[in-house]
Design a protein around this motif. Structure first.
Motif, short mmCIF file in Angstrom:
data_model
loop_
_atom_site.label_atom_id
_atom_site.label_comp_id
_atom_site.label_asym_id
_atom_site.label_seq_id
_atom_site.Cartn_x
_atom_site.Cartn_y
_atom_site.Cartn_z
N VAL A 1 57.32 34.00 22.81
CA VAL A 1 57.96 33.68 24.09
C VAL A 1 56.96 33.04 25.05
N ASN B 1 63.48 31.31 27.27
CA ASN B 1 62.80 32.48 26.72
C ASN B 1 62.85 33.68 27.66
N TRP C 1 65.51 35.70 26.10
CA TRP C 1 65.06 36.47 24.94
C TRP C 1 64.18 37.64 25.37
N ALA C 2 63.33 37.42 26.35
CA ALA C 2 62.49 38.52 26.84
C ALA C 2 63.35 39.62 27.46
N LEU D 1 66.49 40.34 26.68
CA LEU D 1 67.14 41.06 25.58
C LEU D 1 66.19 42.06 24.94
N ALA D 2 64.95 41.63 24.71
CA ALA D 2 63.97 42.52 24.10
C ALA D 2 63.69 43.73 25.00
N LEU E 1 69.43 44.36 19.62
CA LEU E 1 69.00 43.50 20.72
C LEU E 1 67.64 42.86 20.43
N ALA F 1 66.83 38.93 20.05
CA ALA F 1 65.80 38.27 20.85
C ALA F 1 64.80 37.55 19.97
N SER F 2 64.41 38.18 18.88
CA SER F 2 63.43 37.56 17.98
C SER F 2 64.00 36.30 17.33
N ALA G 1 64.20 33.51 19.98
CA ALA G 1 62.90 32.93 20.29
C ALA G 1 62.44 31.99 19.18
#
Length: 351
Positions: free
Chosen positions: A164, A172, A175-176, A178-179, A321, A325-326, A329
């Protein structure tokens, strides 16, 4: 089984690079990949194959996706086996056995040259070995305290964060987020559902995994094929062996313990290297990276089947989740790399 060792690093210094998302497998293979790796001959860490491996024909018949999934299953079930071994040898003892056996196998297969390397080369490989030992040690301390699925989920945040931050794109942030939502669910809003020390060890292992990605690329630029990996594994084994002996002593010499430790090393290191090498000859690195994002789910399955570790609904949602996210990304990084490549090709044609 092998004709040469698995190349797991970035390309040599003389080769042009276009670094894409880190491709991450458990504990052993975590390397930045070229963003455009569509050639069926591409190796795991370079745009072209840097070595060959003679694998059984039956393995190749599984198909590249099947080989990658088989490698992931091997890694996670090897981790589950390691957890069952911990009462006999302790977490540090298991790590020492795994690193030692893997180092012996890699040294025998790769037969790396010891001469002709500079002091900087050796410094890089030593730091790489230290990083590898720390990554393994922290992860096994984590799985000694928390279930395997949550441990892998927290650990994969390290490579995810690196991916990210490396891209610096607005998407991103999604995605961050979500993580982080996954981490919040996994910890029950404050890690009250997980042992805090175990969660901290898993996060530390993730940080070391991110460092592993960086130093594996640096090592790969200085050593051909997987020579640097073999030497770094030996460094890690030498450094960790005293810790394993201090914790387990003569228990490490028990034939059953030695046999199980060798099985962990083969399942978690040697077999996945072979399967992934065969797969990456025909599989784009971007697809490989997305498949690697499924490892927390595979780990949770292995924990359930072997260790009777069930997941609550929030924990399952948290793992989903982090996987999403992974994957997001990775796809963002790959798309960005492809656009850059297309722009460069268009400029070259116009010129």
């Amino acid at each position: 089984m092998y004709a040469s060792c698995r190349p797991v690093y970035g390309p040599p210094a003389s080769a042009p690079t276009s670094t894409g998302p880190p491709v991450t497998t458990r504990d052993s293979v975590s390397t930045p990949q070229p963003a455009t790796t569509a050639s069926p001959a591409s190796g795991p860490a370079t745009g072209t194959a840097t070595g060959t491996a003679a694998g059984p024909g039956r393995l190749g018949s599984l198909g590249p996706v099947g080989l990658v999934l088989a490698g992931g299953i091997s890694v996670q079930f090897g981790g589950a086996l390691a957890v069952t071994l911990m009462p006999r040898a302790g977490a540090l003892g298991v790590v020492a056995l795994r690193l030692l056996v893997a180092a012996v196998v890699l040294l025998l297969v790769c037969r790396p040259r010891l001469r002709g390397h500079s002091r900087a080369d050796w410094g890089t490989v030593v730091v790489f070995g230290i990083t590898m030992a720390a990554m393994n040690g922290l992860f096994y301390q984590a799985v000694a305290r928390i279930p395997l699925g949550p441990a892998v989920t927290l650990e994969v945040l390290g490579p995810l964060a690196l991916s990210v931050f490396a891209s610096r794109r607005a998407i991103n942030v999604v995605w961050a987020a979500l993580a982080l939502a996954g981490v919040f669910l996994l910890g029950g809003g404050g890690f009250s559902g997980l042992d805090p020390a175990g969660a901290a060890f898993a996060l530390g292992a993730g940080a070391m995994w991110a460092a592993y990605i960086v130093f594996s690329a640096r090592t790969g630029r200085r050593f051909p094929q997987a020579d640097g990996l073999a030497l770094a594994m030996a460094v890690g084994a030498v450094l960790f062996l005293p810790l394993g002996i201090a914790e387990s002593g003569t228990k490490l010499l028990d034939p059953v313990t030695l046999g199980l430790g060798a099985a962990v090393a083969l399942l978690s290191s040697v077999l996945p290297y072979t399967l992934e090498l065969l797969a990456l000859r025909r599989l784009p690195a971007s697809t490989f990276a997305i498949l690697m994002s499924l490892e927390p789910a595979i780990a949770a399955t292995a924990g359930f089947l072997i260790l009777d570790q069930s997941l609550t609904a929030p924990e399952a949602a948290a793992i989903a989740l982090v996987i999403a996210a992974s994957m997001g990304a990775v796809r963002t990084q790959v798309g960005r790399g492809r656009r850059k490549t297309a722009a460069l090709e268009s400029t070259a044609l116009e010129g």
